[in-house]
Design a protein around this motif. Structure first.
Motif, PDB file in Angstrom:
ATOM      1  N   ALA A 116      76.776 -71.491  49.406  1.00  0.00           N
ATOM      2  CA  ALA A 116      77.717 -71.550  49.746  1.00  0.00           C
ATOM      3  C   ALA A 116      78.762 -71.001  49.814  1.00  0.00           C
ATOM      4  CB  ALA A 116      78.415 -72.738  48.440  1.00  0.00           C
ATOM      5  N   GLU A 117      79.771 -71.006  50.721  1.00  0.00           N
ATOM      6  CA  GLU A 117      81.146 -70.293  51.203  1.00  0.00           C
ATOM      7  C   GLU A 117      81.950 -71.079  50.964  1.00  0.00           C
ATOM      8  OE1 GLU A 117      80.440 -67.121  54.594  1.00  0.00           O
ATOM      9  OE2 GLU A 117      78.294 -67.565  54.287  1.00  0.00           O
ATOM     10  N   PHE A 124      89.427 -75.751  44.231  1.00  0.00           N
ATOM     11  CA  PHE A 124      87.708 -75.149  43.571  1.00  0.00           C
ATOM     12  C   PHE A 124      87.701 -73.966  44.715  1.00  0.00           C
ATOM     13  CE2 PHE A 124      88.512 -78.680  46.394  1.00  0.00           C
ATOM     14  CZ  PHE A 124      87.457 -78.265  47.773  1.00  0.00           C
ATOM     15  N   THR A 125      85.942 -73.790  43.736  1.00  0.00           N
ATOM     16  CA  THR A 125      85.404 -72.275  43.997  1.00  0.00           C
ATOM     17  C   THR A 125      84.567 -72.756  44.993  1.00  0.00           C
ATOM     18  OG1 THR A 125      84.229 -72.299  41.660  1.00  0.00           O
ATOM     19  CG2 THR A 125      86.374 -71.308  41.630  1.00  0.00           C
ATOM     20  N   SER A 126      83.366 -71.326  45.368  1.00  0.00           N
ATOM     21  CA  SER A 126      82.062 -71.736  46.639  1.00  0.00           C
ATOM     22  C   SER A 126      81.030 -72.191  45.357  1.00  0.00           C
ATOM     23  CB  SER A 126      82.176 -70.314  47.023  1.00  0.00           C
ATOM     24  OG  SER A 126      81.962 -69.631  46.342  1.00  0.00           O
ATOM     25  N   ILE A 127      80.815 -71.717  43.962  1.00  0.00           N
ATOM     26  CA  ILE A 127      80.360 -72.004  42.945  1.00  0.00           C
ATOM     27  C   ILE A 127      80.421 -73.718  42.509  1.00  0.00           C
ATOM     28  CG2 ILE A 127      79.408 -71.711  40.575  1.00  0.00           C
ATOM     29  CD1 ILE A 127      80.645 -69.326  41.009  1.00  0.00           C
ATOM     30  N   ASP A 128      81.807 -74.163  42.712  1.00  0.00           N
ATOM     31  CA  ASP A 128      81.551 -75.411  42.561  1.00  0.00           C
ATOM     32  C   ASP A 128      81.396 -76.864  43.612  1.00  0.00           C
ATOM     33  OD1 ASP A 128      83.481 -75.742  39.777  1.00  0.00           O
ATOM     34  OD2 ASP A 128      85.250 -74.852  41.602  1.00  0.00           O
ATOM     35  N   ILE A 129      81.563 -76.103  44.465  1.00  0.00           N
ATOM     36  CA  ILE A 129      81.015 -76.862  46.243  1.00  0.00           C
ATOM     37  C   ILE A 129      79.276 -76.650  46.418  1.00  0.00           C
ATOM     38  CG2 ILE A 129      80.523 -76.948  48.953  1.00  0.00           C
ATOM     39  CD1 ILE A 129      83.653 -75.554  48.995  1.00  0.00           C
ATOM     40  N   ALA A 130      78.860 -75.890  45.652  1.00  0.00           N
ATOM     41  CA  ALA A 130      77.339 -75.620  45.344  1.00  0.00           C
ATOM     42  C   ALA A 130      76.931 -76.359  44.725  1.00  0.00           C
ATOM     43  CB  ALA A 130      76.653 -74.149  45.119  1.00  0.00           C
ATOM     44  N   ARG A 131      77.697 -76.193  43.235  1.00  0.00           N
ATOM     45  CA  ARG A 131      76.803 -77.749  42.399  1.00  0.00           C
ATOM     46  C   ARG A 131      76.926 -78.997  42.867  1.00  0.00           C
ATOM     47  NH1 ARG A 131      80.165 -80.321  39.612  1.00  0.00           N
ATOM     48  NH2 ARG A 131      82.149 -79.230  39.924  1.00  0.00           N
ATOM     49  N   ALA A 156      76.339 -75.137  52.843  1.00  0.00           N
ATOM     50  CA  ALA A 156      77.313 -75.312  52.423  1.00  0.00           C
ATOM     51  C   ALA A 156      79.323 -74.278  52.834  1.00  0.00           C
ATOM     52  CB  ALA A 156      77.931 -76.230  51.440  1.00  0.00           C
ATOM     53  N   GLU A 157      79.444 -75.314  53.759  1.00  0.00           N
ATOM     54  CA  GLU A 157      80.540 -74.149  54.414  1.00  0.00           C
ATOM     55  C   GLU A 157      81.708 -74.495  54.517  1.00  0.00           C
ATOM     56  OE1 GLU A 157      79.851 -71.968  57.714  1.00  0.00           O
ATOM     57  OE2 GLU A 157      79.115 -70.401  57.203  1.00  0.00           O
ATOM     58  N   LEU A 158      82.947 -74.336  53.721  1.00  0.00           N
ATOM     59  CA  LEU A 158      84.583 -75.069  53.649  1.00  0.00           C
ATOM     60  C   LEU A 158      85.361 -73.888  53.918  1.00  0.00           C
ATOM     61  CD1 LEU A 158      86.083 -77.459  53.246  1.00  0.00           C
ATOM     62  CD2 LEU A 158      86.759 -76.301  50.344  1.00  0.00           C
ATOM     63  N   VAL A 159      85.595 -74.407  55.147  1.00  0.00           N
ATOM     64  CA  VAL A 159      87.008 -73.179  56.496  1.00  0.00           C
ATOM     65  C   VAL A 159      88.064 -74.282  56.148  1.00  0.00           C
ATOM     66  CG1 VAL A 159      87.326 -71.843  58.408  1.00  0.00           C
ATOM     67  CG2 VAL A 159      85.014 -72.554  57.660  1.00  0.00           C
ATOM     68  N   GLY A 160      88.906 -73.965  55.764  1.00  0.00           N
ATOM     69  CA  GLY A 160      90.085 -74.815  55.245  1.00  0.00           C
ATOM     70  C   GLY A 160      90.101 -76.120  55.289  1.00  0.00           C
ATOM     71  N   ARG A 161      90.059 -77.049  55.818  1.00  0.00           N
ATOM     72  CA  ARG A 161      89.346 -78.871  55.580  1.00  0.00           C
ATOM     73  C   ARG A 161      88.548 -79.174  56.441  1.00  0.00           C
ATOM     74  NH1 ARG A 161      91.657 -79.128  50.736  1.00  0.00           N
ATOM     75  NH2 ARG A 161      93.672 -78.753  50.555  1.00  0.00           N
ATOM     76  N   THR A 162      87.836 -77.829  56.857  1.00  0.00           N
ATOM     77  CA  THR A 162      86.488 -78.599  57.254  1.00  0.00           C
ATOM     78  C   THR A 162      85.605 -78.053  56.802  1.00  0.00           C
ATOM     79  OG1 THR A 162      87.971 -78.054  59.600  1.00  0.00           O
ATOM     80  CG2 THR A 162      85.143 -78.047  59.367  1.00  0.00           C
ATOM     81  N   PHE A 163      84.345 -78.977  56.342  1.00  0.00           N
ATOM     82  CA  PHE A 163      82.715 -78.849  55.690  1.00  0.00           C
ATOM     83  C   PHE A 163      81.933 -78.905  56.583  1.00  0.00           C
ATOM     84  CE2 PHE A 163      79.875 -81.016  52.964  1.00  0.00           C
ATOM     85  CZ  PHE A 163      79.500 -79.545  52.373  1.00  0.00           C
ATOM     86  N   ILE A 164      80.864 -77.569  56.789  1.00  0.00           N
ATOM     87  CA  ILE A 164      80.210 -78.463  57.432  1.00  0.00           C
ATOM     88  C   ILE A 164      78.810 -77.846  56.436  1.00  0.00           C
ATOM     89  CG2 ILE A 164      78.152 -76.816  59.100  1.00  0.00           C
ATOM     90  CD1 ILE A 164      80.717 -75.586  60.067  1.00  0.00           C
TER      91      ILE A 164
END
Length: 351
Positions: A116-117, A124-131, A156-164
């Motif tokens: 995740a990035e 929240f953090t990139s670790i939260d996204i990965a989890r 899993a990438e979150l750039v601003g409000r855009t999630f990929i």
């Protein structure tokens, strides 16, 4: 199939043209857009399925991610796109992931990891996204998390409000990390950017990199089967030896000429060159920033004696290079900024 390709910020147009050429070569019907939803360093690809008959007469599907990975020189990653959209919270990310049919790419009990990035300000953090993403994938597939050696990697990438969200067909190592690199200059250029500079230069005739460092630009040019003379000039013996090591590793040593010499005395080594491309000294490469104005002025003064064609250069030192270019009679025909190593570097095409 939908794909997100990643590249360096500022060379998306060049990478797009390369991808179009590759897909056209394999007769794949496609649509390509730069910077989807305004995200820099990203290219969106929609490609139709393509089938072929193998040597045994069997009908097989062409792997589009594979041909892009094998043939691209400007791309960092090829990601099979599963989701692209706007989110506001971790709950939205969880919902978006739950909509994706990850089972198509991950077998039951197979191992996976989520890389995740996150860019921008979030609660929240990139670790939260990965989890969160990992938990949804695990619940849907009963797969096994293996962060070190996963069979499948999800990005899993979150750039601003855009999630990929997608499946990384590239693996853990970006394509810009060439396998031939056995020696690293302290400020070596990414191979993807080197190829973008080569595209901007449209090289012909005698080619030189007068600050060749570990040889990235000349080696990448030689790997493109350039037919004319390629010269690597480097002031420091240690780096020139490293460039030779890299050229040997890449299998192009016999395609290059190596000269130990000072670029500010360029006319001592060559009478005439048609194309010059270089990552000029700055930051780590120069040591003392106060040296740059004189260095650039002396180099471009020498270049004016031998260049009969086009030059392409990158540097962070905008004021110094523009002054040296102008005072030595060159014309800037193109300028852009490129993201490299956490910096925005200026790229100039001159004649």
């Amino acid at each position: 199939m939908k794909i997100i390709a990643t590249t360096a910020q500022g060379i998306e147009d060049i990478a797009k043209r390369e991808l179009e050429k590759i897909l056209s070569k394999f007769n794949v019907t496609h649509e390509i857009k730069e910077r989807p939803l305004g995200i820099t360093g990203r290219i969106f690809i929609r490609a139709e399925e393509k089938w072929y008959i193998d040597e045994k007469g069997r009908k097989r599907q062409l792997s589009i991610p594979e041909i892009l990975i094998e043939n691209s020189r400007t791309i960092h990653r090829i990601i099979i796109l599963l989701y692209l959209g706007h989110v506001k919270s971790l709950e939205d990310i969880e919902e978006a992931t739950s909509q994706v049919e990850v089972e198509e790419y991950l077998k039951r009990k197979e191992s996976f990891a989520v890389r995740a990035e996150r860019l921008g300000e979030h609660e929240f953090t990139s670790i939260d996204i990965a989890r969160v993403v990992g938990k949804v994938i695990q619940n849907k597939t009963d797969a096994i998390v293996n962060l070190d050696h996963p069979s499948v990697i999800f990005r899993a990438e979150l750039v601003g409000r855009t999630f990929i969200l997608g499946v990384d067909a590239t693996g853990d190592h970006s394509l810009h990390r060439r396998p031939w690199r056995v020696y690293d200059h302290p400020a070596h250029l990414k191979a993807s950017i080197a190829n973008a500079l080569i595209e901007l230069a449209e090289p012909e005739g005698t080619f030189i990199d007068p600050f060749c460092g570990s040889g990235t630009i000349p080696i990448e040019l030689a790997l493109r089967r350039y037919g004319d003379r390629i010269i690597c000039l480097e002031k420091f013996k240690k780096h020139l030896i490293g460039a030779k090591m890299n050229a040997l590793s890449a299998g192009v040593y016999d395609k290059l000429e190596f000269i130990l010499g000072d670029a500010t005395k360029l006319s001592l080594y060559v009478d005439s060159v048609n194309t010059v491309v270089s990552n000029l000294p700055y930051g780590l490469k120069i040591g003392r920033k106060s040296m740059i104005p004189e260095l650039y002025m002396r180099f471009f003064s020498e270049l004016a004696k031998v260049l009969d064609g086009r030059g392409v250069f990158i540097t962070t030192e905008k004021r110094e290079i523009e002054r040296a270019i102008e005072e030595n009679g060159f014309q800037i025909t193109h300028h852009r900024t490129i993201g490299h190593g956490g910096l925005n570097v200026h790229c100039y095409v001159i004649k």
